[in-house]
Scaffold this motif. Structure first.
Motif, PDB file in Angstrom:
ATOM      1  N   ARG A  58     -72.561  14.204  32.180  1.00  0.00           N
ATOM      2  CA  ARG A  58     -72.912  14.295  33.601  1.00  0.00           C
ATOM      3  C   ARG A  58     -74.187  13.516  33.911  1.00  0.00           C
ATOM      4  NH1 ARG A  58     -74.773  20.661  33.822  1.00  0.00           N
ATOM      5  NH2 ARG A  58     -76.530  20.403  32.431  1.00  0.00           N
ATOM      6  N   ASP A 142     -75.934  20.938  25.185  1.00  0.00           N
ATOM      7  CA  ASP A 142     -76.613  22.219  25.328  1.00  0.00           C
ATOM      8  C   ASP A 142     -75.970  23.249  24.400  1.00  0.00           C
ATOM      9  OD1 ASP A 142     -78.109  24.320  26.203  1.00  0.00           O
ATOM     10  OD2 ASP A 142     -77.628  24.099  28.323  1.00  0.00           O
ATOM     11  N   ILE A 143     -74.701  23.484  24.575  1.00  0.00           N
ATOM     12  CA  ILE A 143     -73.957  24.450  23.764  1.00  0.00           C
ATOM     13  C   ILE A 143     -72.645  23.812  23.335  1.00  0.00           C
ATOM     14  CG2 ILE A 143     -72.709  26.672  23.806  1.00  0.00           C
ATOM     15  CD1 ILE A 143     -75.651  27.156  24.035  1.00  0.00           C
ATOM     16  N   PRO A 158     -82.208  37.821  30.597  1.00  0.00           N
ATOM     17  CA  PRO A 158     -81.684  36.984  31.691  1.00  0.00           C
ATOM     18  C   PRO A 158     -80.967  35.722  31.192  1.00  0.00           C
ATOM     19  CG  PRO A 158     -83.858  37.799  32.290  1.00  0.00           C
ATOM     20  CD  PRO A 158     -83.617  38.230  30.863  1.00  0.00           C
ATOM     21  N   TRP A 159     -81.488  35.093  30.119  1.00  0.00           N
ATOM     22  CA  TRP A 159     -80.866  33.825  29.672  1.00  0.00           C
ATOM     23  C   TRP A 159     -79.524  34.052  28.990  1.00  0.00           C
ATOM     24  CZ3 TRP A 159     -85.962  34.420  30.183  1.00  0.00           C
ATOM     25  CH2 TRP A 159     -86.636  35.204  29.230  1.00  0.00           C
ATOM     26  N   ALA A 162     -77.240  34.077  31.809  1.00  0.00           N
ATOM     27  CA  ALA A 162     -77.024  32.716  32.306  1.00  0.00           C
ATOM     28  C   ALA A 162     -76.028  31.967  31.406  1.00  0.00           C
ATOM     29  CB  ALA A 162     -78.353  31.970  32.373  1.00  0.00           C
ATOM     30  N   LEU A 163     -76.223  32.082  30.091  1.00  0.00           N
ATOM     31  CA  LEU A 163     -75.342  31.370  29.172  1.00  0.00           C
ATOM     32  C   LEU A 163     -73.916  31.895  29.238  1.00  0.00           C
ATOM     33  CD1 LEU A 163     -77.466  30.682  26.037  1.00  0.00           C
ATOM     34  CD2 LEU A 163     -75.879  29.100  27.102  1.00  0.00           C
TER      35      LEU A 163
ATOM     36  N   LEU B 208     -78.968  33.687  36.547  1.00  0.00           N
ATOM     37  CA  LEU B 208     -80.252  33.685  35.823  1.00  0.00           C
ATOM     38  C   LEU B 208     -81.364  34.189  36.746  1.00  0.00           C
ATOM     39  CD1 LEU B 208     -81.893  32.871  33.276  1.00  0.00           C
ATOM     40  CD2 LEU B 208     -82.220  30.642  34.339  1.00  0.00           C
ATOM     41  N   GLY B 370     -81.641  21.380  32.395  1.00  0.00           N
ATOM     42  CA  GLY B 370     -80.430  22.200  32.407  1.00  0.00           C
ATOM     43  C   GLY B 370     -80.145  22.841  31.066  1.00  0.00           C
ATOM     44  N   VAL B 371     -81.017  22.643  30.094  1.00  0.00           N
ATOM     45  CA  VAL B 371     -80.689  23.028  28.725  1.00  0.00           C
ATOM     46  C   VAL B 371     -81.012  24.505  28.473  1.00  0.00           C
ATOM     47  CG1 VAL B 371     -81.070  22.533  26.302  1.00  0.00           C
ATOM     48  CG2 VAL B 371     -80.954  20.673  27.930  1.00  0.00           C
ATOM     49  N   LEU B 372     -79.989  25.304  28.669  1.00  0.00           N
ATOM     50  CA  LEU B 372     -80.102  26.744  28.521  1.00  0.00           C
ATOM     51  C   LEU B 372     -80.297  27.190  27.086  1.00  0.00           C
ATOM     52  CD1 LEU B 372     -77.340  28.168  30.811  1.00  0.00           C
ATOM     53  CD2 LEU B 372     -79.717  28.921  30.716  1.00  0.00           C
ATOM     54  N   SER B 373     -79.755  26.433  26.137  1.00  0.00           N
ATOM     55  CA  SER B 373     -79.770  26.889  24.749  1.00  0.00           C
ATOM     56  C   SER B 373     -81.187  27.043  24.227  1.00  0.00           C
ATOM     57  CB  SER B 373     -78.978  25.942  23.857  1.00  0.00           C
ATOM     58  OG  SER B 373     -79.492  24.636  23.980  1.00  0.00           O
ATOM     59  N   LEU B 375     -83.468  28.459  25.660  1.00  0.00           N
ATOM     60  CA  LEU B 375     -83.941  29.799  26.036  1.00  0.00           C
ATOM     61  C   LEU B 375     -83.487  30.851  25.054  1.00  0.00           C
ATOM     62  CD1 LEU B 375     -83.520  29.780  29.891  1.00  0.00           C
ATOM     63  CD2 LEU B 375     -85.636  29.777  28.583  1.00  0.00           C
ATOM     64  N   ILE B 376     -82.299  30.662  24.461  1.00  0.00           N
ATOM     65  CA  ILE B 376     -81.900  31.670  23.465  1.00  0.00           C
ATOM     66  C   ILE B 376     -82.429  31.303  22.084  1.00  0.00           C
ATOM     67  CG2 ILE B 376     -79.948  32.685  24.685  1.00  0.00           C
ATOM     68  CD1 ILE B 376     -78.094  30.978  22.934  1.00  0.00           C
ATOM     69  N   LYS B 377     -82.724  30.011  21.869  1.00  0.00           N
ATOM     70  CA  LYS B 377     -83.310  29.620  20.580  1.00  0.00           C
ATOM     71  C   LYS B 377     -84.799  29.931  20.554  1.00  0.00           C
ATOM     72  CE  LYS B 377     -79.652  26.385  19.639  1.00  0.00           C
ATOM     73  NZ  LYS B 377     -79.077  25.149  20.147  1.00  0.00           N
ATOM     74  N   PHE B 381     -92.885  31.119  25.967  1.00  0.00           N
ATOM     75  CA  PHE B 381     -93.192  29.953  26.794  1.00  0.00           C
ATOM     76  C   PHE B 381     -94.607  29.500  26.460  1.00  0.00           C
ATOM     77  CE2 PHE B 381     -90.535  31.822  30.551  1.00  0.00           C
ATOM     78  CZ  PHE B 381     -89.365  31.418  29.938  1.00  0.00           C
ATOM     79  N   VAL B 402     -91.622  36.056  25.589  1.00  0.00           N
ATOM     80  CA  VAL B 402     -90.634  36.542  26.546  1.00  0.00           C
ATOM     81  C   VAL B 402     -89.514  37.327  25.878  1.00  0.00           C
ATOM     82  CG1 VAL B 402     -91.108  34.885  28.370  1.00  0.00           C
ATOM     83  CG2 VAL B 402     -89.500  34.274  26.579  1.00  0.00           C
ATOM     84  N   SER B 403     -89.298  37.102  24.578  1.00  0.00           N
ATOM     85  CA  SER B 403     -88.384  37.950  23.809  1.00  0.00           C
ATOM     86  C   SER B 403     -88.698  37.682  22.352  1.00  0.00           C
ATOM     87  CB  SER B 403     -86.926  37.633  24.123  1.00  0.00           C
ATOM     88  OG  SER B 403     -86.633  36.290  23.836  1.00  0.00           O
TER      89      SER B 403
END
Lengths: 404, 404
Positions: A58, A142-143, A158-159, A162-163, B208, B370-373, B375-377, B381, B402-403
């Protein structure tokens, strides 16, 4: 200056193994929609990505998609002229206008930002050469399909929501935590809001337990208060056993003559019972399994009850449900020595603070299992393991952050 | 590889000052009962202790209250004999039986644990000499009347509830957070649960934002989705302005031809508007005050939206309500250099981990808002302040957990 507790003290690890082997509580799951309601629940299954994110190459910029080889020699002096088309496939010499986020058409491997171009009716002049994939977010960067995005037992943040949403999941499987209830015992207790009467104390332990369990995620019920009467307490336990999986009482667990809770507990003919935890504070606690349900008789002193929850109940429920309720773990340097008796797991309330880029950990000096003020003055727990003789001043230790 | 945003970028500090000066949102308080419902709310007033805790000198053990001078020479060989009485005042040579937690009678300054005594009808033999105050929890040793037990703006934890209960408070004043709603814009968006269609993406940003706001404590409404149509978006804003204090939109904030959100926002004739935040990610965000209400147009990319929430909205609401939503702050050593552009506040997603007693902080390499991953990795912050040019490898920096 704490009381000698004459019974055999059982280590938490042994209690947890036995109770989790014998208890038979219903552990149910439910699929909760990927919205706010999912927040802070515990996942009951690994959640695996079913599609690449982004799902296609994209545009990361507003501009024109084209082939990198076509603009290899583009420059401010000699721009390349491309033909503007509106097709799903780009051929040599063509480009397509895209907005940020749009799918990159087949054949294109660059999105030239609009500011490097000049549009001229059906043609676009490109003034810069750019490397392949410039301006493009690649499919799956990303995934990737098949990746675990939420691990079983993890608390939903929250994330995660989102995922899971980005994967199109309508709902995610999480545990229904066992039904729990808390009641208190004690003739000296007043309910907050009642007028104060000399010689009485306001019941804080039941509310501490209720809010601590809620904070863990339990939809816990308030069972109110029962008199210091062995038959009333027994009757209360029997009634609650038919409706709840986990029952907590507070108070009456010591060895005084008005300590009826454990006596009442024994009249229920439990499959398993322990009176006396090898923890400090919180030694007088008791735990029993009755008809497969779990009853935990907590101390009436708030900090002792909290320690019993943290050192016995928390690891037990983590094991039973295979979840992690972990607090963040932080390292810091002790500001003074902490002695500890081997064979006893100790919970110290500590204050962690930062100075010159270092974390320092100050054990709070106040003693007594009823001392609530250490909980608001502190911000972390230091747990001294069963086999430890304590820690020296200046030693680096790990604490569990409970607030900051 | 992020898009050049051509507008003037305004620093968060300036936005926060201006919006908090101009905005006129209703900030209400309510008195919530000291039970689970109070958990995670923000106090709106300092809460001051109205009584000492414990409210009287109380027994920390089961035993006998007496005068320390009477048992000064007591020993195993020559026990002291005291007369057992049941009165509110103890005189020379007398003692009173107490259970743990009982009020210590006047005249007594020791509670002798039962195991140091032998009871003999109406007499008690004491076999140990003990220092004054042994076995006694002194009035006010936990909390003194007049002490602040919950500070204004603090988030309510289980122990705050316990302390407020112990003071007999039926309820505590907390803020009603402003009514907030989130809607998304974007023709390319699918709702989770809908069948996937090529070229579309599932809407993750709105969810989110909803769950992040809920996690902060907002009772936030889901406003659904609106088409990429300037009039529809304007109409949505107008409708929501009559019902909500804070309105969030996601998407359509950039400068592409389908980016209508900011254009719609301008048609509302705001008293104040900024398009372009001096933050990274999250530059294309916009904020406006319209009839005193706050509208925040967040980016459609989830991580950009999160950064806008964290660097602009969070400090703004903290200032407006005088509350602290702070994450724990932890120090650690950077595993690699982080460059930063002065004038821009940057939010890096990082992973903090412990090795040999040290905290290490690893900035996550993935780029793109846009890279959400990441946030879980990641679990924290790192915020690079406006005036900083970044941090060197090995430098000690502070991160927000944050986690974990």
């Amino acid at each position: 200056m704490s009381k000698e507790f004459p019974y055999t003290l059982t280590p938490p690890s042994k209690i947890i193994n036995e109770v989790s082997r014998i208890a038979n509580i219903s552990i149910e799951e439910e699929c909760i929609e990927t919205n706010q309601k999912l927040l802070s629940r515990y996942s009951s299954k690994d959640v695996v990505a079913v599609m690449d994110i982004p799902p296609y190459d994209r545009a990361l910029v507003d501009g024109y998609a084209c082939r990198s080889q076509d603009i290899l020699y583009a420059s401010a002096e000699s721009p390349v002229v491309l033909k503007l088309v509106d097709k799903d496939v780009i051929n040599e010499g063509e480009c397509k206008e895209l907005n940020t986020g749009d799918k990159v058409p087949q054949g294109a491997d660059i999105v030239v930002p609009r500011e490097y171009t000049l549009r001229n009716e059906d043609n676009v002049l490109v003034y810069n050469s750019l490397p392949p994939n410039y301006g493009i977010g690649l499919r799956g960067e990303d995934i990737r399909k098949g990746e675990v995005i939420i691990r079983r037992g993890e608390r939903i943040r929250p994330w995660h929501i989102a995922l899971a949403s980005a994967q199109g999941f309508k709902c995610i499987y999480v545990y229904k935590l066992p039904r729990a209830i808390v009641f208190s015992t004690g003739m000296e207790l007043l309910e907050p809001g009642e007028p104060y009467r000399d010689g009485m104390i306001y019941d804080s332990t039941r509310r501490l337990v209720l809010s601590y369990l809620k904070w863990m995620g339990f939809d816990v019920s308030d069972g109110g208060r029962v008199s210091d009467d062995i038959y009333m307490i027994e009757k209360m336990f029997r009634k609650l056993l038919s409706e709840y999986d986990i029952i907590f009482s507070t108070g009456g667990t010591s060895i005084g003559e008005r300590d009826y809770t454990v006596k009442a507990l024994k009249r229920l003919k439990p499959e398993y019972i322990v009176h006396g935890f090898a923890i400090k504070p919180g030694r007088p606690g008791a735990i029993a399994v009755v008809n497969g349900k779990i009853i935990i008789a907590l101390s009436g002193f708030p900090v002792a009850a909290l320690s019993e929850l943290d050192l016995v109940f928390k690891p037990l429920i983590e094991k039973l449900l295979n979840i992690r309720i972990d607090y963040p773990k932080i390292m810091g340097r002790l500001t003074r020595r902490i002695p500890s008796q081997p064979g006893i797991t100790e919970l110290y309330r500590v204050r962690i603070w930062i100075q010159n880029g270092e974390h320092f950990i100050e054990p709070l000096r106040l003693t007594g299992s009823g001392v609530l003020s250490t909980l608001i003055k502190g911000n972390a727990f230091l747990i001294v393991p069963e086999d430890s003789t304590g820690f020296e001043e200046g030693e680096k230790v790990e604490v569990h952050l409970v607030s900051w």
